[in-house]
Design a protein around this motif. Structure first.
Motif, PDB file in Angstrom:
ATOM      1  N   GLU A 122       1.329  18.079   2.296  1.00 34.48           N
ATOM      2  CA  GLU A 122       1.269  17.585   3.676  1.00 34.48           C
ATOM      3  C   GLU A 122       0.317  18.423   4.522  1.00 34.48           C
ATOM      4  O   GLU A 122      -0.524  17.894   5.251  1.00 34.48           O
ATOM      5  CB  GLU A 122       2.678  17.605   4.271  1.00 34.48           C
ATOM      6  CG  GLU A 122       2.784  17.262   5.742  1.00 34.48           C
ATOM      7  CD  GLU A 122       4.206  17.455   6.242  1.00 34.48           C
ATOM      8  OE1 GLU A 122       4.420  18.263   7.169  1.00 34.48           O
ATOM      9  OE2 GLU A 122       5.122  16.797   5.690  1.00 34.48           O
ATOM     10  N   TYR A 123       0.438  19.735   4.406  1.00 37.22           N
ATOM     11  CA  TYR A 123      -0.411  20.616   5.221  1.00 37.22           C
ATOM     12  C   TYR A 123      -1.876  20.510   4.797  1.00 37.22           C
ATOM     13  O   TYR A 123      -2.769  20.433   5.655  1.00 37.22           O
ATOM     14  CB  TYR A 123       0.062  22.067   5.102  1.00 37.22           C
ATOM     15  CG  TYR A 123      -0.624  22.979   6.092  1.00 37.22           C
ATOM     16  CD1 TYR A 123      -0.048  23.240   7.328  1.00 37.22           C
ATOM     17  CD2 TYR A 123      -1.864  23.562   5.807  1.00 37.22           C
ATOM     18  CE1 TYR A 123      -0.679  24.062   8.257  1.00 37.22           C
ATOM     19  CE2 TYR A 123      -2.511  24.377   6.728  1.00 37.22           C
ATOM     20  CZ  TYR A 123      -1.907  24.624   7.944  1.00 37.22           C
ATOM     21  OH  TYR A 123      -2.547  25.434   8.866  1.00 37.22           O
ATOM     22  N   GLU A 157      -3.484  18.040   3.365  1.00 37.39           N
ATOM     23  CA  GLU A 157      -4.098  16.752   3.676  1.00 37.39           C
ATOM     24  C   GLU A 157      -4.198  16.492   5.180  1.00 37.39           C
ATOM     25  O   GLU A 157      -5.080  15.739   5.618  1.00 37.39           O
ATOM     26  CB  GLU A 157      -3.343  15.632   2.967  1.00 37.39           C
ATOM     27  CG  GLU A 157      -3.460  15.749   1.441  1.00 37.39           C
ATOM     28  CD  GLU A 157      -2.791  14.619   0.681  1.00 37.39           C
ATOM     29  OE1 GLU A 157      -2.050  13.818   1.310  1.00 37.39           O
ATOM     30  OE2 GLU A 157      -3.006  14.525  -0.552  1.00 37.39           O
ATOM     31  N   GLU A 158      -3.319  17.104   5.964  1.00 45.20           N
ATOM     32  CA  GLU A 158      -3.393  16.933   7.405  1.00 45.20           C
ATOM     33  C   GLU A 158      -4.419  17.855   8.051  1.00 45.20           C
ATOM     34  O   GLU A 158      -4.838  17.619   9.188  1.00 45.20           O
ATOM     35  CB  GLU A 158      -2.016  17.169   8.041  1.00 45.20           C
ATOM     36  CG  GLU A 158      -1.025  16.045   7.766  1.00 45.20           C
ATOM     37  CD  GLU A 158       0.297  16.255   8.489  1.00 45.20           C
ATOM     38  OE1 GLU A 158       0.441  17.300   9.179  1.00 45.20           O
ATOM     39  OE2 GLU A 158       1.179  15.382   8.364  1.00 45.20           O
ATOM     40  N   ASN A 159      -4.813  18.902   7.332  1.00 48.67           N
ATOM     41  CA  ASN A 159      -5.712  19.896   7.924  1.00 48.67           C
ATOM     42  C   ASN A 159      -7.047  20.019   7.193  1.00 48.67           C
ATOM     43  O   ASN A 159      -7.792  20.973   7.407  1.00 48.67           O
ATOM     44  CB  ASN A 159      -5.015  21.262   7.956  1.00 48.67           C
ATOM     45  CG  ASN A 159      -3.848  21.291   8.930  1.00 48.67           C
ATOM     46  OD1 ASN A 159      -4.043  21.504  10.120  1.00 48.67           O
ATOM     47  ND2 ASN A 159      -2.646  21.065   8.417  1.00 48.67           N
ATOM     48  N   ASP A 204     -10.050  17.524   4.432  1.00 49.56           N
ATOM     49  CA  ASP A 204     -10.385  16.268   3.765  1.00 49.56           C
ATOM     50  C   ASP A 204      -9.947  16.264   2.306  1.00 49.56           C
ATOM     51  O   ASP A 204     -10.142  15.274   1.595  1.00 49.56           O
ATOM     52  CB  ASP A 204     -11.902  16.029   3.839  1.00 49.56           C
ATOM     53  CG  ASP A 204     -12.374  15.758   5.261  1.00 49.56           C
ATOM     54  OD1 ASP A 204     -11.579  15.209   6.054  1.00 49.56           O
ATOM     55  OD2 ASP A 204     -13.530  16.108   5.575  1.00 49.56           O
ATOM     56  N   THR A 252      -7.449  16.177  -0.980  1.00 47.92           N
ATOM     57  CA  THR A 252      -6.219  15.498  -1.376  1.00 47.92           C
ATOM     58  C   THR A 252      -5.534  16.338  -2.446  1.00 47.92           C
ATOM     59  O   THR A 252      -6.161  17.172  -3.101  1.00 47.92           O
ATOM     60  CB  THR A 252      -6.499  14.092  -1.925  1.00 47.92           C
ATOM     61  OG1 THR A 252      -7.404  14.195  -3.033  1.00 47.92           O
ATOM     62  CG2 THR A 252      -7.088  13.201  -0.839  1.00 47.92           C
TER      63      THR A 252
END
Length: 342
Positions: A53-54, A56-58, A60, A62
């Motif tokens: 989660e961290y 991919e949210e912060n 590009d 995966t």
């Protein structure tokens, strides 16, 4: 094997999983791969998805997460990480002990405190955890990113016990870890190491056959439904470690190295909240679903009888690890003493 992925080829990779890895590697180097040794919803799985989660949210990038069995056993995913097939792996010291003998220190009984606040403070602040262990893992081509607790160890078996004498001749399935076997031998049981993937089926088979001494297993949670008696002895916390292939990590930009570190820290904080009260909730669910389950919590006097056998496990640890292990053990005890005093 109870629905587990069937393994093919010498590397122990299921065909579909191998194809997925190959495709992911060819499409984008920014698609990182992470494997752990537990199932959906288990503590390591929650940690992995918080890390994902961290990332991919912060960024590009995966992250592909592989659960237990999708890429083989614990030994398989460690080898794949060392070979650079996987970027990240989560493996408990129980299995890493064969690779890094000093990691078995977490299985010395009664070394760790029993209350959660002290345990968490230890993982946050211990020099042994945060300085000494990274150097040990680095020797094996691994970048240690985070060690964290999963929960208190318990004994599950076919009848309640309150003393080491009552464990005599009891068969116990444990992880493939020499010091863990030494611990339960010291407690009076007869341990047999077994790969994690075979534990559940072996437990079910023994219980169904109604053997006089059905095998049981030591763990932080999850298999209670096949053994009707849960024994809390306060002898330790199940610990796990998340790490990266060191060549991969060293090849990252400074920005991505910081991203990975921040993601590991973020997942740690999330998992600490997750495990708070987890054992109590699990026990409540178990007892609500069955009127046959008993829970025994040993008192101080009963624990003392088990604790008196811990020194022989410490001696075995030093025998296995030599002077370096002895120094690490002394450091562990010093860190714990300082944290408990604070």
């Amino acid at each position: 094997m109870n629905g587990f992925s069937k393994l093919v080829n010498g590397a122990g990779l299921p065909t579909l999983a191998l194809a997925a890895i190959t495709a992911a590697g060819s499409v984008s180097a920014a698609n990182w791969r992470y494997a752990h040794e537990e199932y959906e919803g288990d503590v390591q799985d929650v940690y992995a998805y918080k890390f994902k989660e961290y990332i991919e949210e912060n960024s590009d990038h995966t992250l592909q997460v592989y659960r237990f069995g999708e890429l083989g056993e614990s030994d398989d995913i460690m080898e794949q990480t060392q070979d650079g097939i996987l970027n990240f792996v989560n493996q408990s010291p129980g299995f890493t002990g064969a690779l890094i003998p000093e990691a078995q220190i977490f299985f010395i009984p009664y070394l760790m405190p029993t209350d959660m606040d002290t345990v968490i403070s230890f993982f946050r602040n211990s020099e042994a955890i945060n300085e000494d262990f990274p150097a040990l893992y680095a020797e094996k081509g691994l970048e240690l990113l985070k060690m964290y607790p999963e929960g208190e160890m318990v004994i599950t078996l076919d009848e309640p016990i309150t003393s080491p004498e009552q464990l005599s001749n009891k068969k116990v399935r444990v992880m493939t870890n020499p010091l863990l076997s030494e611990t339960y031998s010291a407690f009076g049981a007869t341990p047999t190491p077994l790969p994690w993937g075979e534990v559940y089926g072996a437990l079910q088979t023994n219980m169904i056959q109604g053997q006089e001494n059905p095998i049981f297993w030591i763990e932080s949670g999850g298999l209670y439904e096949v053994s009707p008696n849960l024994i809390f002895t306060g002898h330790g916390w199940f610990t796990t470690a998340m790490m990266a292939n060191q060549d991969f990590y060293n090849g990252l930009s400074d920005e991505d190295k910081q991203l990975v570190r921040d993601a590991a820290d973020y997942a740690f904080e999330e998992i600490i909240e997750h495990i708070d009260g987890l054992a109590d909730r699990a026990l409540e669910k178990i007892t609500d679903n069955s009127d046959k389950v008993t829970v025994t919590r040993l008192d101080d006097q009963q624990i003392a009888a088990f604790k008196a056998r811990a020194p022989q496990v410490e001696e075995k640890f030093i025998e296995m690890t030599g002077e370096r292990g002895q120094q690490l053990l002394a450091k562990f005890k010093q860190d714990l003493q300082e944290i408990q005093q604070d």
